[in-house]
Scaffold this active site. Structure first.
Site, short mmCIF file in Angstrom:
data_model
loop_
_atom_site.label_atom_id
_atom_site.label_comp_id
_atom_site.label_asym_id
_atom_site.label_seq_id
_atom_site.Cartn_x
_atom_site.Cartn_y
_atom_site.Cartn_z
N ASP A 1 60.84 51.09 45.11
CA ASP A 1 61.26 49.89 44.39
C ASP A 1 62.72 49.62 44.76
O ASP A 1 63.64 50.08 44.11
CB ASP A 1 61.12 50.08 42.88
N HIS A 2 62.90 48.90 45.84
CA HIS A 2 64.25 48.61 46.34
C HIS A 2 64.57 47.13 46.16
O HIS A 2 63.70 46.28 46.35
CB HIS A 2 64.34 48.92 47.84
N SER B 1 67.57 57.64 38.04
CA SER B 1 68.87 57.16 37.57
C SER B 1 69.44 56.04 38.43
O SER B 1 70.49 55.50 38.12
CB SER B 1 69.86 58.32 37.48
N GLY B 2 68.76 55.69 39.51
CA GLY B 2 69.17 54.55 40.32
C GLY B 2 70.06 54.91 41.49
O GLY B 2 70.50 56.04 41.64
N GLU B 3 70.27 53.90 42.32
CA GLU B 3 71.13 54.00 43.50
C GLU B 3 72.00 52.76 43.55
O GLU B 3 71.50 51.65 43.33
CB GLU B 3 70.28 54.08 44.77
N ASN C 1 70.83 49.47 45.18
CA ASN C 1 69.94 48.54 44.48
C ASN C 1 70.55 47.97 43.20
O ASN C 1 70.28 46.84 42.83
CB ASN C 1 68.63 49.25 44.12
#
Length: 157
Positions: free
Chosen positions: A37-38, A103-105, A108
């Site tokens: 999911d990017h 926790s995300g990047e 994104n």
């Protein structure tokens, strides 16, 4: 018994190609599909970034495989929206959808314009989001004020 799955890399291929590839994966005997999911690809050379939740509906409607997605609630996705998307896919395709929370990047999440928190803060936010999502999926009405805010949210489907 292990499950052998195929990975749909949205940051590498256009959604229409991934849809065809998911059908081929099922025909080839893969037992599941997992989806990235990017918002953006890792590099401009990859050049793709379809919206995974829209793609999941199409892919699940045209195959019989179970699907999963990695989702990072808290910044780009509000946890109530992530819960609603997950509940909708589960209602449409009972027992075939799973979500893994991360926790995300920054790659994104920076699109929201909000500052990128340190890892400890992101982990704490992830814990809050996971608790919120679980409560919503359990049918609870949720109000929460912390690293994320939720005001009287309830899933209706």
């Amino acid at each position: 018994m292990p499950v052998i799955g195929w990975h749909a890399s949205h940051e590498q291929l256009p959604p229409s190609r991934l849809l065809a590839d998911a059908r081929h994966a099922e025909q080839a005997g893969f037992q599941a599909v997992w989806s990235s999911d990017h918002f953006a690809p890792w590099s401009a050379r990859q050049g793709e970034s379809g919206f995974s939740f829209a793609w999941l509906g199409a892919a699940m409607a045209t195959t019989t495989l179970p699907f999963g997605v990695v989702c990072a609630p808290g910044q780009r996705y509000h946890p109530a929206v992530a819960a609603q998307a997950s509940a909708t896919l589960e209602e449409l395709f009972p027992g075939r959808f799973a979500v893994a929370l991360g926790s995300g990047e920054n790659l994104n999440e920076h699109v929201t314009g909000e500052r990128w928190p340190d890892k400890d803060t992101r982990n704490a936010r992830l814990r809050e989001c996971a608790q919120i999502i679980r409560a919503l999926l359990d049918g609870d009405e949720v109000t929460h004020r912390g690293l994320v805010t939720v005001d009287r949210a309830r899933l209706w489907t």
